[in-house]
Design a protein around this motif. Structure first.
Motif, PDB file in Angstrom:
ATOM      1  N   UNK A  83      -2.173  -6.053  11.068  1.00  0.00           N
ATOM      2  CA  UNK A  83      -2.760  -5.512  10.096  1.00  0.00           C
ATOM      3  C   UNK A  83      -2.804  -3.348  10.349  1.00  0.00           C
ATOM      4  N   UNK A  84      -2.698  -3.653  11.950  1.00  0.00           N
ATOM      5  CA  UNK A  84      -3.513  -2.802  12.513  1.00  0.00           C
ATOM      6  C   UNK A  84      -1.736  -1.604  12.713  1.00  0.00           C
ATOM      7  N   UNK A  85      -1.056  -2.637  13.750  1.00  0.00           N
ATOM      8  CA  UNK A  85       0.230  -2.368  14.082  1.00  0.00           C
ATOM      9  C   UNK A  85       0.869  -1.767  12.858  1.00  0.00           C
ATOM     10  N   UNK A  86       0.954  -2.699  11.572  1.00  0.00           N
ATOM     11  CA  UNK A  86       1.417  -1.783  10.426  1.00  0.00           C
ATOM     12  C   UNK A  86       0.944  -0.930   9.970  1.00  0.00           C
ATOM     13  N   UNK A  87      -0.591  -0.471   9.286  1.00  0.00           N
ATOM     14  CA  UNK A  87      -0.722   0.516   9.569  1.00  0.00           C
ATOM     15  C   UNK A  87      -0.464   1.813  10.105  1.00  0.00           C
ATOM     16  N   UNK A  88      -0.639   2.090  11.390  1.00  0.00           N
ATOM     17  CA  UNK A  88      -0.337   3.273  12.228  1.00  0.00           C
ATOM     18  C   UNK A  88       0.968   3.133  12.512  1.00  0.00           C
ATOM     19  N   UNK A  89       1.884   2.468  12.245  1.00  0.00           N
ATOM     20  CA  UNK A  89       3.122   2.970  12.614  1.00  0.00           C
ATOM     21  C   UNK A  89       4.295   4.091  11.591  1.00  0.00           C
ATOM     22  N   UNK A  90       4.023   4.097  10.602  1.00  0.00           N
ATOM     23  CA  UNK A  90       4.598   5.562  10.135  1.00  0.00           C
ATOM     24  C   UNK A  90       4.116   6.813  11.112  1.00  0.00           C
ATOM     25  N   UNK A  91       2.697   6.683  11.897  1.00  0.00           N
ATOM     26  CA  UNK A  91       2.058   7.901  11.838  1.00  0.00           C
ATOM     27  C   UNK A  91       2.344   8.250  14.107  1.00  0.00           C
TER      28      UNK A  91
END
Length: 324
Positions: free
Chosen positions: A11-19
């Protein structure tokens, strides 16, 4: 919150991917020959704000509810966490209050300001930093985002090894530097969940070896007046990071100052990239200790950042580099 599990890290990987940036992995035949192993350098010096800290800060900031985030975030830091938290807050459109000691490096102050951070200066003592932070939080209601001893931060840092394990498959070992332990504990969790055959080792300066001593003693032994060129690794472990490290890290290796400088110089020369002294520890421990078990193995080395204050570096360390 509890220790990040596989789902939490994903979930963390997906959450920060755009940034964040997915940073590259570099290799060097000459460094392989020197180390007697196949090395894969994960280059977090190319990360936004210049270090891996962007990962943990971004995950923590974007994990906040809209109500909590509206009041902003706060921390005390004189280094890379300050810049990372300021940038993450800027990306979410919320205030970031950063308590910094009056003797913080000029480059870190300017970097934090450039990222939109509101800096509150204090006396250069831990007590002053903590007291000033408490006052800021009380006045603003901002959420405190610790630099390493926080499960949201650890889950964000775990994304670095998560990427590395996809970029360089079938690694036998990953070596990560250890200061407060956020990166090392996150690295250990990613290996545990996504590549259980990969052994994780920590790397630390001999002159700031609290993690090494704590690991072997079985309880936290804080650093006392650490004196090392690797300024990013002078911090002592936290209870959360130590618990994960004890369970999932195989060992911690240490290196002397001259080997840290040698390793840093080799990376600058052979990979043609700028790294901080703290980043050199994984290569330094390999070259100094030459562990027999690691000879001929595929080893991932995490280069944690590249925020070198060049004015200070050349003024203070030129004599050390010259004798390395």
């Amino acid at each position: 919150m509890h220790t990040p599990d596989k789902t939490t890290i994903e979930a963390a990987v997906a959450r920060i991917k755009p940034y964040i940036h997915q940073t590259p992995v570099l290799t060097s035949h000459s460094l392989n020959e020197l180390a007697g192993a196949e090395l894969f350098f994960k280059c977090e010096n190319f990360q936004r704000t210049g270090s891996f800290k962007m990962r943990g800060a971004t995950n923590a900031v974007f994990s906040l509810s809209d109500e909590a985030a509206a009041k902003g975030v706060a921390t005390h830091s004189s280094g890379n966490h300050a810049q990372a938290l300021a940038k993450a807050a800027q990306l979410r459109g919320i205030p970031a209050y950063v308590v910094m000691p009056s003797n913080a490096p000029k480059s870190k102050i300017e970097g934090t300001k450039a990222a939109g951070g509101q800096i509150i200066f204090c006396e250069p003592t831990l007590q002053a930093r903590e007291d000033t932070l408490a006052q800021v939080v009380a006045e603003t209601g901002a959420a405190f985002i610790p630099p390493y001893n926080d499960y949201r931060t650890i889950a964000g840092q775990a994304s670095c090894a998560y990427e590395l394990l996809q970029q360089a498959e079938n690694l036998d070992y990953i070596i990560a530097p250890c200061g407060g332990g956020g990166l090392l504990s996150g690295t250990a969790l990613s290996a545990h969940y996504f590549a259980p055959q990969t052994v994780v080792l920590g790397a630390e300066p001999h002159n700031a070896d609290d993690a090494y001593r704590s690991f072997h003693a079985g309880h936290i032994i804080p650093s006392v007046n650490p004196n090392t060129i690797a300024d990013g690794l002078r911090t002592s472990l936290g209870d959360k990071t130590f618990g994960i490290i004890r369970e999932h890290v195989a060992d911690i290796l240490i290196a002397d100052e001259e080997w840290i400088v040698k390793a840093m110089r080799l990376v600058w020369e052979r990979l043609k990239i700028v790294i901080e002294p703290s980043c050199a520890l994984p290569l330094a421990v390999l070259l100094q200790n030459r562990p027999q078990a690691l000879q001929g193995k595929r080893i991932g080395l995490i280069l944690t950042g590249g925020n070198v204050d060049l004015d200070v570096f050349f003024a203070q360390y030129e004599h050390i580099v010259g004798h390395a």
